[in-house]
Design a protein around this motif. Structure first.
Motif, PDB file in Angstrom:
ATOM      1  N   LEU A   1      -2.530  27.529 -27.298  1.00 19.57           N
ATOM      2  CA  LEU A   1      -1.610  27.637 -26.169  1.00 19.57           C
ATOM      3  C   LEU A   1      -2.322  27.309 -24.869  1.00 19.57           C
ATOM      4  CD1 LEU A   1       1.259  28.448 -25.248  1.00 19.57           C
ATOM      5  CD2 LEU A   1       0.361  30.750 -24.875  1.00 19.57           C
ATOM      6  N   GLU A   2      -1.848  26.272 -24.169  1.00 23.79           N
ATOM      7  CA  GLU A   2      -2.322  25.904 -22.827  1.00 23.79           C
ATOM      8  C   GLU A   2      -1.261  26.314 -21.814  1.00 23.79           C
ATOM      9  OE1 GLU A   2      -4.880  24.415 -21.352  1.00 23.79           O
ATOM     10  OE2 GLU A   2      -6.153  23.797 -23.022  1.00 23.79           O
ATOM     11  N   SER A   3      -1.689  26.961 -20.704  1.00 28.92           N
ATOM     12  CA  SER A   3      -0.752  27.402 -19.674  1.00 28.92           C
ATOM     13  C   SER A   3      -1.027  26.684 -18.364  1.00 28.92           C
ATOM     14  CB  SER A   3      -0.872  28.919 -19.462  1.00 28.92           C
ATOM     15  OG  SER A   3      -0.539  29.613 -20.653  1.00 28.92           O
ATOM     16  N   SER A   4       0.069  26.342 -17.667  1.00 29.85           N
ATOM     17  CA  SER A   4      -0.011  25.715 -16.353  1.00 29.85           C
ATOM     18  C   SER A   4       1.137  26.247 -15.515  1.00 29.85           C
ATOM     19  CB  SER A   4       0.076  24.191 -16.471  1.00 29.85           C
ATOM     20  OG  SER A   4       0.068  23.585 -15.187  1.00 29.85           O
ATOM     21  N   GLY A   5       0.814  27.163 -14.598  1.00 28.87           N
ATOM     22  CA  GLY A   5       1.864  27.791 -13.815  1.00 28.87           C
ATOM     23  C   GLY A   5       2.792  28.585 -14.711  1.00 28.87           C
ATOM     24  N   SER A   6       4.093  28.294 -14.638  1.00 31.20           N
ATOM     25  CA  SER A   6       5.079  29.002 -15.454  1.00 31.20           C
ATOM     26  C   SER A   6       5.366  28.288 -16.763  1.00 31.20           C
ATOM     27  CB  SER A   6       6.389  29.166 -14.675  1.00 31.20           C
ATOM     28  OG  SER A   6       6.936  27.894 -14.358  1.00 31.20           O
TER      29      SER A   6
ATOM     30  N   GLU B   1       8.938  38.009 -28.014  1.00 32.00           N
ATOM     31  CA  GLU B   1      10.056  37.125 -27.691  1.00 32.00           C
ATOM     32  C   GLU B   1       9.920  35.767 -28.345  1.00 32.00           C
ATOM     33  OE1 GLU B   1       8.688  35.111 -23.403  1.00 32.00           O
ATOM     34  OE2 GLU B   1      10.266  36.632 -23.477  1.00 32.00           O
ATOM     35  N   SER B   2       8.689  35.326 -28.655  1.00 32.57           N
ATOM     36  CA  SER B   2       8.545  33.973 -29.177  1.00 32.57           C
ATOM     37  C   SER B   2       7.107  33.710 -29.589  1.00 32.57           C
ATOM     38  CB  SER B   2       8.958  32.954 -28.104  1.00 32.57           C
ATOM     39  OG  SER B   2       8.084  33.052 -26.985  1.00 32.57           O
ATOM     40  N   PHE B   3       6.866  32.494 -30.097  1.00 32.08           N
ATOM     41  CA  PHE B   3       5.504  32.002 -30.281  1.00 32.08           C
ATOM     42  C   PHE B   3       4.736  32.168 -28.969  1.00 32.08           C
ATOM     43  CE2 PHE B   3       6.763  30.462 -34.189  1.00 32.08           C
ATOM     44  CZ  PHE B   3       5.984  29.454 -34.730  1.00 32.08           C
ATOM     45  N   ARG B   4       5.411  31.903 -27.890  1.00 29.94           N
ATOM     46  CA  ARG B   4       4.791  31.901 -26.563  1.00 29.94           C
ATOM     47  C   ARG B   4       4.096  33.223 -26.272  1.00 29.94           C
ATOM     48  NH1 ARG B   4       8.420  30.475 -21.238  1.00 29.94           N
ATOM     49  NH2 ARG B   4       6.729  29.654 -19.930  1.00 29.94           N
TER      50      ARG B   4
ATOM     51  N   SER C   1       6.655  22.913 -26.210  1.00 34.29           N
ATOM     52  CA  SER C   1       6.500  23.213 -24.783  1.00 34.29           C
ATOM     53  C   SER C   1       7.575  24.177 -24.298  1.00 34.29           C
ATOM     54  CB  SER C   1       6.579  21.918 -23.964  1.00 34.29           C
ATOM     55  OG  SER C   1       5.542  21.036 -24.316  1.00 34.29           O
ATOM     56  N   TYR C   2       7.142  25.208 -23.556  1.00 28.89           N
ATOM     57  CA  TYR C   2       8.038  26.183 -22.946  1.00 28.89           C
ATOM     58  C   TYR C   2       8.015  25.988 -21.436  1.00 28.89           C
ATOM     59  CZ  TYR C   2       7.620  28.624 -27.433  1.00 28.89           C
ATOM     60  OH  TYR C   2       7.624  28.949 -28.768  1.00 28.89           O
ATOM     61  N   THR C   3       9.183  25.840 -20.821  1.00 26.53           N
ATOM     62  CA  THR C   3       9.289  25.630 -19.387  1.00 26.53           C
ATOM     63  C   THR C   3       9.929  26.847 -18.736  1.00 26.53           C
ATOM     64  OG1 THR C   3       9.545  23.256 -19.710  1.00 26.53           O
ATOM     65  CG2 THR C   3      10.208  24.139 -17.566  1.00 26.53           C
ATOM     66  N   GLY C   4       9.322  27.334 -17.648  1.00 29.06           N
ATOM     67  CA  GLY C   4       9.879  28.487 -16.953  1.00 29.06           C
ATOM     68  C   GLY C   4       9.936  29.704 -17.838  1.00 29.06           C
TER      69      GLY C   4
END
Length: 316
Positions: A102-107, A33-36, A127-130
Motif C-alpha cells: 500500500l502506497e499513500s499520497s495525501g487522501s 472497512e476494506s483492504f485499504r 486505487s482508493y480515492t478520497g
C-alpha cells in the motif's frame, strides 16, 4: 528496485476485465472497512521485541476466489485467532499472487502487486480515492510464458545500500526461478530440485540473501535461503519432517524483532491455521500454533496485504 519505483513504472495502466492442530472457531472482531484499512493497520504491527511484548501480532491476508472477487481476512494472533472478513470487491481471475503493498499520497491510497492470469504476468493496481472503500482496478501485462508457474512470491529489500526487488516463481518443471521486475520481468537465475514443493512464501530479506519458507506434498517444511548473487544457488534446510502437507497457500508477516506470523490455508477444508515461527534455525526453529479458523471466502489464491514496502521480513 523499490516498490515506489515499481509504482512509477506502472502509472497509466490499462484496465483488465503442519502438525495436526485442534480446529477451534476463531473469534470475531469489528470488520475493517476494506483492504485499504488492513494495509494501513499492517504498517503499525510490532517490529521490535518491546512492541511485540505489549501488542498482539497480526497479518492481513488478501484472497481471490473463482469468480474473480477479492476479499480476505484481518487476523490477530490470539488463541484462537481473532479474524475479521475484509470487504469484497470485483477484481479479476488470478492463479497466483505476490505481496500487495500500500502506497499513500495525501487522501489517496494504492495497492500494487504481481499476479498471474492465464499464461501472463500482470502488475495489478487497486486505487482508493478520497474516502472510497471500493477501489478502481487496473493492471498492465509484464510478460507472457507464465502458464507453467503455480506459485509466486517476492522480496522487497529497501533498507540499506544494496536494495533489491525479486519475484520468485515455482514452475511445473520442478525449478525455482528468480526475476527482476521493471517494465518487464527479466530472468535472474533458476535452480532445479523443487518438484515436491507445494506452497511457498518469503520470510526474510537482507542485503545479501532472501529466505523462502516452503511446504512439500509429503508434508515437510523447509527454508530456502537464496543469496542475491548470480548464479542462483539456494541453500535448503529442513525445519519439520512432516505435518504441513495439507497447506496449499502460505502468507507471512513479520512479528516483533525476529519472528514471523504465518497463515497457512488448506483449500480442501477451507481452514486457515495461524503459526508463530521463530528465526529459522533448521529443526530447532520454534513454531507455535494459535489454532485454526474457517476461511469462509473459499479462495484458492492468498497473498499478504501490507504497508509501503512492508516491515522488513526477518525470520530466516
Amino acid at each position: 528496485m523499490t516498490m515506489r519505483r515499481v509504482a512509477m513504472t506502472m502509472a497509466g495502466l490499462s484496465l483488465v476485465a503442519a502438525a495436526a492442530v485442534p480446529v477451534t472457531a476463531g473469534a470475531t472482531k469489528p470488520k475493517p472497512e476494506s483492504f485499504r484499512s488492513a494495509g494501513k493497520a499492517a504498517a503499525k504491527l510490532p517490529t521490535t521485541a518491546a512492541q511485540a511484548a505489549t501488542a498482539a501480532c497480526g497479518v492481513s491476508v488478501g484472497a481471490v476466489n473463482a469468480t474473480g472477487t477479492a476479499g480476505g481476512y484481518d487476523i490477530t494472533a490470539t488463541k484462537p485467532p481473532t479474524v475479521a472478513a475484509l470487504d469484497q470487491y470485483k477484481l479479476f481471475g488470478v492463479r497466483a499472487s505476490s505481496t500487495w503493498y500500500l502506497e499513500s499520497s495525501g487522501s489517496n491510497d494504492t495497492f500494487y502487486g504481481m499476479v498471474l492470469q492465464g499464461g501472463n504476468l500482470y502488475a495489478a493496481v487497486s486505487s482508493y480515492t478520497g474516502t472510497a472503500t471500493t477501489p478502481t482496478v487496473r493492471a498492465t501485462k509484464l510478460g507472457s510464458g507464465w502458464s507453467g508457474f503455480n506459485q509466486i512470491t517476492d522480496s522487497n529489500y529497501v533498507y540499506g545500500a544494496k536494495q533489491h526487488y525479486f519475484l520468485y516463481g515455482l514452475h511445473a518443471n520442478g525449478s525455482l526461478y528468480r526475476y527482476t521486475v521493471s517494465n518487464a520481468a527479466r530472468s535472474y537465475g533458476s535452480a532445479p530440485g523443487f518438484s515436491s514443493v507445494k506452497a511457498m512464501t518469503l520470510i526474510a530479506e537482507t542485503a545479501t540473501y532472501d529466505t523462502l519458507l516452503v511446504t512439500t506434498r509429503g508434508g515437510a517444511l523447509y527454508t530456502v535461503r537464496v543469496p542475491v548473487t548470480a548464479p542462483m544457488k539456494p541453500i535448503v534446510t529442513q525445519v519439520r519432517a512432516s505435518g504441513f502437507g495439507s497447506y496449499e497457500s502460505l502468507v507471512a508477516q513479520r512479528c516483533g524483532a525476529t519472528s514471523t506470523l504465518l497463515a497457512a490455508f488448506d483449500h480442501d477444508t477451507n481452514l486457515g491455521t495461524i503459526f508463530a515461527v521463530g528465526r529459522a534455525t533448521g529443526p530447532t526453529t520454534a513454531i507455535k500454533s494459535y489454532g485454526s479458523f474457517q476461511a469462509s471466502f473459499g479462495a484458492k489464491v492468498h497473498f499478504l496485504l501490507t504497508g509501503a514496502y512492508g516491515p522488513q521480513r526477518v525470520g530466516g
